[in-house]
Design a protein around this motif. Structure first.
Motif, PDB file in Angstrom:
ATOM      1  N   GLU A  74       0.805  -1.211   0.134  1.00 13.33           N
ATOM      2  CA  GLU A  74       0.015  -0.012  -0.026  1.00 13.33           C
ATOM      3  C   GLU A  74       0.873   1.286   0.126  1.00 13.33           C
ATOM      4  O   GLU A  74       0.384   2.264  -0.506  1.00 13.33           O
ATOM      5  CB  GLU A  74      -0.992  -0.091   1.210  1.00 13.33           C
ATOM      6  CG  GLU A  74      -1.829   1.265   1.194  1.00 13.33           C
ATOM      7  CD  GLU A  74      -3.172   0.706   0.139  1.00 13.33           C
ATOM      8  OE1 GLU A  74      -3.857   1.671   0.046  1.00 13.33           O
ATOM      9  OE2 GLU A  74      -3.015  -0.484  -0.475  1.00 13.33           O
ATOM     10  N   VAL A  75       1.728   1.305   0.798  1.00 12.68           N
ATOM     11  CA  VAL A  75       2.790   2.310   0.639  1.00 12.68           C
ATOM     12  C   VAL A  75       3.298   2.752  -0.738  1.00 12.68           C
ATOM     13  O   VAL A  75       3.282   3.881  -1.002  1.00 12.68           O
ATOM     14  CB  VAL A  75       4.046   2.299   1.728  1.00 12.68           C
ATOM     15  CG1 VAL A  75       4.946   3.365   1.708  1.00 12.68           C
ATOM     16  CG2 VAL A  75       3.464   2.236   3.203  1.00 12.68           C
ATOM     17  N   VAL A 118      -1.403   8.210   5.409  1.00 12.66           N
ATOM     18  CA  VAL A 118      -2.034   7.018   6.056  1.00 12.66           C
ATOM     19  C   VAL A 118      -1.493   5.581   5.847  1.00 12.66           C
ATOM     20  O   VAL A 118      -1.440   4.547   6.622  1.00 12.66           O
ATOM     21  CB  VAL A 118      -3.586   6.952   5.425  1.00 12.66           C
ATOM     22  CG1 VAL A 118      -4.470   5.534   6.143  1.00 12.66           C
ATOM     23  CG2 VAL A 118      -4.356   8.128   6.011  1.00 12.66           C
ATOM     24  N   ALA A 119      -1.178   5.433   4.600  1.00 13.09           N
ATOM     25  CA  ALA A 119      -0.415   4.125   4.378  1.00 13.09           C
ATOM     26  C   ALA A 119       0.904   3.883   4.862  1.00 13.09           C
ATOM     27  O   ALA A 119       1.033   2.778   5.569  1.00 13.09           O
ATOM     28  CB  ALA A 119       0.013   4.143   2.600  1.00 13.09           C
ATOM     29  N   VAL A 120       1.527   4.978   4.944  1.00 12.63           N
ATOM     30  CA  VAL A 120       2.922   4.953   5.909  1.00 12.63           C
ATOM     31  C   VAL A 120       2.671   4.760   7.181  1.00 12.63           C
ATOM     32  O   VAL A 120       3.260   3.575   8.043  1.00 12.63           O
ATOM     33  CB  VAL A 120       3.571   6.310   5.728  1.00 12.63           C
ATOM     34  CG1 VAL A 120       4.839   6.247   6.830  1.00 12.63           C
ATOM     35  CG2 VAL A 120       4.348   6.494   4.463  1.00 12.63           C
ATOM     36  N   GLY A 121       1.617   5.638   7.975  1.00 13.04           N
ATOM     37  CA  GLY A 121       1.364   5.236   9.247  1.00 13.04           C
ATOM     38  C   GLY A 121       0.970   3.742   9.646  1.00 13.04           C
ATOM     39  O   GLY A 121       1.379   2.991  10.576  1.00 13.04           O
ATOM     40  N   GLY A 123       1.412   1.202   7.658  1.00 13.21           N
ATOM     41  CA  GLY A 123       2.489   0.153   7.796  1.00 13.21           C
ATOM     42  C   GLY A 123       3.257   0.077   8.887  1.00 13.21           C
ATOM     43  O   GLY A 123       3.949  -0.820   9.398  1.00 13.21           O
ATOM     44  N   LEU A 124       3.669   1.212   9.387  1.00 11.41           N
ATOM     45  CA  LEU A 124       4.509   1.471  10.582  1.00 11.41           C
ATOM     46  C   LEU A 124       3.678   0.607  11.899  1.00 11.41           C
ATOM     47  O   LEU A 124       4.299  -0.079  12.394  1.00 11.41           O
ATOM     48  CB  LEU A 124       4.832   2.913  10.812  1.00 11.41           C
ATOM     49  CG  LEU A 124       6.262   3.439  10.212  1.00 11.41           C
ATOM     50  CD1 LEU A 124       6.209   4.813  10.725  1.00 11.41           C
ATOM     51  CD2 LEU A 124       7.538   2.486  10.968  1.00 11.41           C
ATOM     52  N   GLU A 125       2.535   0.882  12.126  1.00  5.76           N
ATOM     53  CA  GLU A 125       1.777   0.383  13.171  1.00  5.76           C
ATOM     54  C   GLU A 125       1.592  -1.047  13.008  1.00  5.76           C
ATOM     55  O   GLU A 125       1.997  -1.837  13.900  1.00  5.76           O
ATOM     56  CB  GLU A 125       0.413   1.178  12.998  1.00  5.76           C
ATOM     57  CG  GLU A 125       0.253   2.435  13.499  1.00  5.76           C
ATOM     58  CD  GLU A 125      -1.049   2.949  13.218  1.00  5.76           C
ATOM     59  OE1 GLU A 125      -2.226   2.150  13.100  1.00  5.76           O
ATOM     60  OE2 GLU A 125      -1.239   4.193  12.691  1.00  5.76           O
ATOM     61  N   ALA A 126       1.415  -1.684  11.865  1.00  9.35           N
ATOM     62  CA  ALA A 126       1.437  -2.884  11.629  1.00  9.35           C
ATOM     63  C   ALA A 126       2.944  -3.669  12.090  1.00  9.35           C
ATOM     64  O   ALA A 126       2.633  -4.797  12.792  1.00  9.35           O
ATOM     65  CB  ALA A 126       1.189  -3.612  10.271  1.00  9.35           C
ATOM     66  N   LEU A 127       3.939  -3.020  11.877  1.00  8.67           N
ATOM     67  CA  LEU A 127       5.190  -3.552  12.122  1.00  8.67           C
ATOM     68  C   LEU A 127       5.328  -3.530  13.627  1.00  8.67           C
ATOM     69  O   LEU A 127       5.923  -4.527  14.364  1.00  8.67           O
ATOM     70  CB  LEU A 127       6.159  -2.601  11.466  1.00  8.67           C
ATOM     71  CG  LEU A 127       7.719  -3.072  11.946  1.00  8.67           C
ATOM     72  CD1 LEU A 127       8.143  -4.528  11.513  1.00  8.67           C
ATOM     73  CD2 LEU A 127       8.738  -2.068  11.220  1.00  8.67           C
ATOM     74  N   VAL A 208       5.803  13.720   3.333  1.00  7.30           N
ATOM     75  CA  VAL A 208       5.810  12.540   2.856  1.00  7.30           C
ATOM     76  C   VAL A 208       7.018  11.771   2.078  1.00  7.30           C
ATOM     77  O   VAL A 208       7.562  10.581   2.044  1.00  7.30           O
ATOM     78  CB  VAL A 208       4.606  12.383   2.256  1.00  7.30           C
ATOM     79  CG1 VAL A 208       4.707  10.923   1.256  1.00  7.30           C
ATOM     80  CG2 VAL A 208       3.286  12.324   3.019  1.00  7.30           C
ATOM     81  N   ALA A 209       7.623  12.750   1.358  1.00 11.30           N
ATOM     82  CA  ALA A 209       8.815  12.339   0.642  1.00 11.30           C
ATOM     83  C   ALA A 209      10.089  12.108   1.672  1.00 11.30           C
ATOM     84  O   ALA A 209      10.859  11.173   1.496  1.00 11.30           O
ATOM     85  CB  ALA A 209       9.201  13.445  -0.194  1.00 11.30           C
TER      86      ALA A 209
END
Length: 330
Positions: A74-75, A118-121, A123-127, A208-209
């Motif tokens: 997703e990211v 949202v995608a970055v957040g 992904g981090l949360e899942a990790l 974001v970048a």
């Protein structure tokens, strides 16, 4: 002489009785000291096991948030939707004016920026959530291997999993970190040279970048993912270099990564504290073994004999004085 002999005999019997009693106690005290020290060692090992479990979780998140692992799924899809690929890359290779004209509209699209955030957040949360659960499992496995650990787990059944509200705590920390990144970008853009470019691209888009750059290394990827994620990180890197310069980007990325690591450590430290509290709630006298061994070292036949030496008289003093009265005898 009879009195002196009786006194000496009595003291000798007392010494022998006390010596026998003490000698019979010494092995028991020695065993007690060993058991006390073993208990302390077991408790310290449980604390060490818990610390190692969450240190590993910290290290894993720090590694996978920088080795390209998060530049997937997703990211990656949302980032590509945000910037495109070919045209944007060619724009970066041209002068700033042409780049600004081509991409300002894209970076002003807050909806697309929000999707990447949202995608970055997520992904981090899942990790972090995954590593938190794994840390609890490792600690539980280690504790169940010893009687002391099993006892503590029975008293604290919640230690077999993350605490209530753990996921929400992770979410708050990740959102806080994303805000940290935006503030770093905004502060860096206050310089005269960067301000116009920051305004052209927008703080959120550049933030974001920067997040993508932090995830830039492709060490954790294989096959086709290396080329895709590698190209993605280059896009973000080039864009930030255009706005802030190469040296500034290295410093920004380093500081942003340190802030992320600190926030994640705070989350895991709170989980680790539950295990330490379970240990602290058990009343363990850590100095007991030392006190027992110190007492044992002072016990000896010579020490016992010394207790009586000062009070033993070789010959009792017999009074032979005759009292003389002035009163006449009756």
């Amino acid at each position: 002489n009879d009195l002196a002999y009786e006194s000496q005999s009595r003291n000798s019997v007392i010494r022998q009785t006390l010596s026998g009693a003490v000698q019979s106690i010494k092995p028991k005290l020695t065993q007690l000291a060993i058991a006390s020290r073993d208990q302390v060692t077991a408790i310290e090992q449980l604390g060490s096991d818990a610390i190692q479990s969450f240190n590993q979780a910290n290290n894993n998140v720090a590694l996978h948030s920088a080795d390209g692992t998060l530049l997937r799924g997703e990211v990656l899809a949302r980032w590509q939707d945000f910037v495109g690929t070919g045209d944007f890359m060619r724009a970066i290779e041209q002068n700033f004016s042409w780049l600004r004209d081509r991409v300002t509209g894209v970076f002003r699209t807050s909806v697309e920026v929000d999707k990447v955030q949202v995608a970055v957040g997520a992904g981090l949360e899942a990790l972090v959530v995954e590593e938190g659960a794994a840390a609890c499992e490792r600690a539980e496995t280690a504790w169940r291997s010893s009687p002391a650990g099993r006892y503590l787990l029975e008293r604290n059944p919640g230690l077999s999993q993350v605490s209530d509200g753990f996921n929400e705590k992770v979410t708050r920390q990740i959102r806080g970190w994303q805000q940290d990144v935006l503030e770093l970008v905004s502060d860096q853009g206050q310089a005269r040279r960067s301000k116009a470019r920051l305004l052209a691209f927008g703080t959120n888009g550049l933030g974001v970048a920067l997040m993508i750059v932090i995830f830039a290394s492709t060490g954790g990827l294989t096959g086709a993912e290396i080329g895709v994620a590698g190209g993605t990180s280059v896009l973000a890197q080039r864009l930030l270099e255009v706005v802030f310069g190469e040296n500034a980007i290295r410093d920004l990325a380093k500081e942003a990564k340190e802030k992320l690591d600190a926030r994640i450590k705070a989350v895991f430290d709170a989980e680790l504290a539950r295990y330490q509290k379970a240990i602290d709630d058990v009343d363990i006298a850590f100095e007991s073994a030392d006190r027992i061994e110190s007492a044992l070292s002072t016990i000896s036949d010579a020490a016992i004999a010394k207790l009586f030496t000062a009070g033993v008289e070789t010959e009792p003093k017999i009074t032979t004085d005759i009292a003389i009265s002035d009163e006449p005898a009756r």
